[in-house]
Design a protein around this motif. Structure first.
Motif, PDB file in Angstrom:
ATOM      1  N   THR A  79     -77.372  15.078  -1.286  1.00 25.24           N
ATOM      2  CA  THR A  79     -78.019  14.079  -0.419  1.00 25.24           C
ATOM      3  C   THR A  79     -77.039  13.067   0.172  1.00 25.24           C
ATOM      4  O   THR A  79     -77.385  12.370   1.128  1.00 25.24           O
ATOM      5  CB  THR A  79     -79.097  13.312  -1.208  1.00 25.24           C
ATOM      6  OG1 THR A  79     -78.522  12.781  -2.419  1.00 25.24           O
ATOM      7  CG2 THR A  79     -80.259  14.232  -1.581  1.00 25.24           C
ATOM      8  N   THR A  80     -75.851  12.951  -0.386  1.00 29.89           N
ATOM      9  CA  THR A  80     -74.869  12.008   0.152  1.00 29.89           C
ATOM     10  C   THR A  80     -73.523  12.707   0.332  1.00 29.89           C
ATOM     11  O   THR A  80     -73.081  13.449  -0.545  1.00 29.89           O
ATOM     12  CB  THR A  80     -74.679  10.787  -0.790  1.00 29.89           C
ATOM     13  OG1 THR A  80     -74.229  11.244  -2.074  1.00 29.89           O
ATOM     14  CG2 THR A  80     -75.983  10.042  -0.975  1.00 29.89           C
ATOM     15  N   GLU A  81     -72.879  12.465   1.441  1.00 27.70           N
ATOM     16  CA  GLU A  81     -71.621  13.141   1.752  1.00 27.70           C
ATOM     17  C   GLU A  81     -70.453  12.610   0.932  1.00 27.70           C
ATOM     18  O   GLU A  81     -69.512  13.349   0.640  1.00 27.70           O
ATOM     19  CB  GLU A  81     -71.306  12.992   3.243  1.00 27.70           C
ATOM     20  CG  GLU A  81     -72.319  13.655   4.161  1.00 27.70           C
ATOM     21  CD  GLU A  81     -71.957  13.467   5.615  1.00 27.70           C
ATOM     22  OE1 GLU A  81     -70.964  12.754   5.884  1.00 27.70           O
ATOM     23  OE2 GLU A  81     -72.652  14.037   6.487  1.00 27.70           O
ATOM     24  N   ARG A  82     -70.493  11.349   0.571  1.00 23.67           N
ATOM     25  CA  ARG A  82     -69.341  10.724  -0.086  1.00 23.67           C
ATOM     26  C   ARG A  82     -69.341  10.885  -1.601  1.00 23.67           C
ATOM     27  O   ARG A  82     -68.380  10.487  -2.264  1.00 23.67           O
ATOM     28  CB  ARG A  82     -69.308   9.229   0.244  1.00 23.67           C
ATOM     29  CG  ARG A  82     -68.988   8.916   1.694  1.00 23.67           C
ATOM     30  CD  ARG A  82     -69.015   7.421   1.937  1.00 23.67           C
ATOM     31  NE  ARG A  82     -70.371   6.879   1.772  1.00 23.67           N
ATOM     32  CZ  ARG A  82     -70.651   5.585   1.685  1.00 23.67           C
ATOM     33  NH1 ARG A  82     -69.669   4.699   1.714  1.00 23.67           N
ATOM     34  NH2 ARG A  82     -71.904   5.176   1.570  1.00 23.67           N
ATOM     35  N   PHE A  83     -70.412  11.463  -2.163  1.00 24.67           N
ATOM     36  CA  PHE A  83     -70.511  11.495  -3.627  1.00 24.67           C
ATOM     37  C   PHE A  83     -69.417  12.353  -4.249  1.00 24.67           C
ATOM     38  O   PHE A  83     -68.741  11.933  -5.185  1.00 24.67           O
ATOM     39  CB  PHE A  83     -71.890  12.007  -4.055  1.00 24.67           C
ATOM     40  CG  PHE A  83     -72.089  11.986  -5.544  1.00 24.67           C
ATOM     41  CD1 PHE A  83     -72.404  10.809  -6.209  1.00 24.67           C
ATOM     42  CD2 PHE A  83     -71.938  13.142  -6.291  1.00 24.67           C
ATOM     43  CE1 PHE A  83     -72.561  10.782  -7.583  1.00 24.67           C
ATOM     44  CE2 PHE A  83     -72.094  13.132  -7.669  1.00 24.67           C
ATOM     45  CZ  PHE A  83     -72.415  11.944  -8.323  1.00 24.67           C
ATOM     46  N   PHE A  84     -69.249  13.582  -3.735  1.00 24.11           N
ATOM     47  CA  PHE A  84     -68.259  14.491  -4.308  1.00 24.11           C
ATOM     48  C   PHE A  84     -66.877  14.203  -3.730  1.00 24.11           C
ATOM     49  O   PHE A  84     -66.347  14.953  -2.916  1.00 24.11           O
ATOM     50  CB  PHE A  84     -68.649  15.949  -4.059  1.00 24.11           C
ATOM     51  CG  PHE A  84     -69.681  16.466  -5.017  1.00 24.11           C
ATOM     52  CD1 PHE A  84     -69.503  16.389  -6.386  1.00 24.11           C
ATOM     53  CD2 PHE A  84     -70.845  17.029  -4.534  1.00 24.11           C
ATOM     54  CE1 PHE A  84     -70.454  16.863  -7.266  1.00 24.11           C
ATOM     55  CE2 PHE A  84     -71.811  17.517  -5.401  1.00 24.11           C
ATOM     56  CZ  PHE A  84     -71.620  17.424  -6.780  1.00 24.11           C
ATOM     57  N   SER A  85     -66.297  13.110  -4.181  1.00 28.58           N
ATOM     58  CA  SER A  85     -64.918  12.781  -3.813  1.00 28.58           C
ATOM     59  C   SER A  85     -64.224  12.206  -5.034  1.00 28.58           C
ATOM     60  O   SER A  85     -64.856  11.573  -5.888  1.00 28.58           O
ATOM     61  CB  SER A  85     -64.885  11.763  -2.660  1.00 28.58           C
ATOM     62  OG  SER A  85     -65.399  10.513  -3.071  1.00 28.58           O
ATOM     63  N   GLY A  86     -62.928  12.460  -5.087  1.00 28.75           N
ATOM     64  CA  GLY A  86     -62.176  11.969  -6.235  1.00 28.75           C
ATOM     65  C   GLY A  86     -62.226  10.460  -6.365  1.00 28.75           C
ATOM     66  O   GLY A  86     -62.336   9.926  -7.471  1.00 28.75           O
ATOM     67  N   GLU A  87     -62.162   9.755  -5.259  1.00 29.83           N
ATOM     68  CA  GLU A  87     -62.195   8.297  -5.289  1.00 29.83           C
ATOM     69  C   GLU A  87     -63.535   7.792  -5.825  1.00 29.83           C
ATOM     70  O   GLU A  87     -63.587   6.816  -6.571  1.00 29.83           O
ATOM     71  CB  GLU A  87     -61.946   7.738  -3.888  1.00 29.83           C
ATOM     72  CG  GLU A  87     -60.490   7.687  -3.476  1.00 29.83           C
ATOM     73  CD  GLU A  87     -59.655   6.800  -4.389  1.00 29.83           C
ATOM     74  OE1 GLU A  87     -60.133   5.729  -4.803  1.00 29.83           O
ATOM     75  OE2 GLU A  87     -58.529   7.200  -4.712  1.00 29.83           O
ATOM     76  N   ASN A  88     -64.622   8.462  -5.456  1.00 31.56           N
ATOM     77  CA  ASN A  88     -65.936   8.022  -5.920  1.00 31.56           C
ATOM     78  C   ASN A  88     -66.092   8.237  -7.423  1.00 31.56           C
ATOM     79  O   ASN A  88     -66.603   7.368  -8.136  1.00 31.56           O
ATOM     80  CB  ASN A  88     -67.046   8.765  -5.172  1.00 31.56           C
ATOM     81  CG  ASN A  88     -68.419   8.161  -5.439  1.00 31.56           C
ATOM     82  OD1 ASN A  88     -68.630   6.963  -5.287  1.00 31.56           O
ATOM     83  ND2 ASN A  88     -69.358   8.993  -5.864  1.00 31.56           N
TER      84      ASN A  88
END
Length: 319
Positions: free
Chosen positions: A30-39
């Motif tokens: 549902t969110t594009e930024r969730f699967f990121s190392g920084e997150n």
């Protein structure tokens, strides 16, 4: 089929991991930024204080106790170490030890009241919660301590792993969990903690000093609260007298979601780490979705009730 089932961990241990996987899948979709190392790095930084507090809380809950004072004791420790360094001019390492010493003393007092006077842990720690809060406000004059030595904020620094910034405090939290897991699993003293939670009278009859075990658990929990104090200072860069007012409930939530039974004697401490991360993932994902913080608290409360209900049903089913 039966042999395979017998090799699988109990549902209470798998539950937290399953919940984490489901939450990550939902928020990732549902969110594009969730699967990121920084997150993910941000989530771990956000939960590292509660995560370390949850280690001490887990030890106490394993003995069928509870500690409502943990958050405020942590806040007091952070004020003591920062003011000792800023106002008294003590070297940072000595000031840190003084802060951890104060939190350990509170843990020892809790343990003495529970073991010697036989007061219920709920009442004892509710009282010390208020005492720690009052001392924190009086000693700090309700003012934030800002002149903090660099050494006290070092654990808030980060290093790069695969392009993502990882805080040294996160590494310390994971190392503490691994150490606590090894101690509980591989040492006689750790197994005594489980024994006291399962059946204190039977444990006493086989020659294990139950009161000494309980006293040690509460004092050791105080040490972890002191380490969490340092992590709180390193994360915010200040000594905040208003910190710690929700961390007690957050730590209990992490422990319960992690599969540790509130009735004592059952649980894996690594589950508390997963429980803390589950709460962090929920709040982070809902924030990315633009959901109000009120609903985040609501969902967390529902999860706690479900976790306790599952624990209660599993106990009844095991009889």
């Amino acid at each position: 089929m039966d042999s395979l089932k017998s090799k699988l961990p109990p549902l209470g241990q798998l539950g937290p991991f399953i919940a984490l996987v489901i939450a990550c899948a939902v928020f990732g979709a549902t969110t594009e930024r969730f699967f990121s190392g920084e997150n993910f790095s941000l989530i771990l930084q956000q939960v590292m204080v509660v995560g370390v507090i949850a280690i001490g809380q887990t030890l106490i809950i394993l003995t069928a106790g509870i500690d409502l004072s943990c958050g405020m004791v942590m806040a007091l420790g952070s004020i003591v170490m920062t003011k000792f360094a800023a106002d008294l001019g003590l070297p940072a390492p000595l000031a840190i030890l003084c802060g951890i010493g104060v939190t350990t003393l509170f843990g020892l007092v809790n343990g003495l009241l529970v073991t010697r006077i036989k007061l219920p842990p709920f009442i004892v720690t509710l009282g010390t919660y208020n005492i720690a809060f009052a001392i924190t406000q009086l000693y700090s004059n309700a003012q934030t301590v800002t002149d903090v030595p660099e050494l006290m904020t070092w654990l808030g620094n980060t290093f790069s792993v695969g392009g993502s910034n990882v805080a040294y405090g996160t590494v310390l939290m994971i190392a503490l969990y691994l150490g606590a897991w090894f101690w509980l699993r591989e040492t006689a003293a750790g197994r005594h903690v489980y024994a006291v939670g399962n059946n204190p009278e039977a444990t006493r009859l086989v020659g294990i000093p139950t009161e000494r075990v309980l006293l040690g658990v509460y004092a050791l929990a105080g040490v972890f609260y002191g380490i969490a104090s340092l992590l709180a200072v390193s994360r915010t860069g200040v000594g905040d007298p208003n910190a710690g007012q929700t961390e007690n409930l957050d730590a209990i939530t992490a422990v319960v979601l992690g599969g540790t039974s509130l009735f004592g004697g059952r649980g894996v401490i690594l589950g508390s780490l997963i429980g803390a991360v589950v709460v962090g993932v929920l709040r982070n994902g809902l924030t990315l979705m633009g959901v109000s913080s009120v609903y985040q608290v609501l969902i967390t409360g529902i999860l706690v009730i479900l976790a306790v209900a599952i624990d209660q049903l599993s106990r009844k089913g095991g009889r």
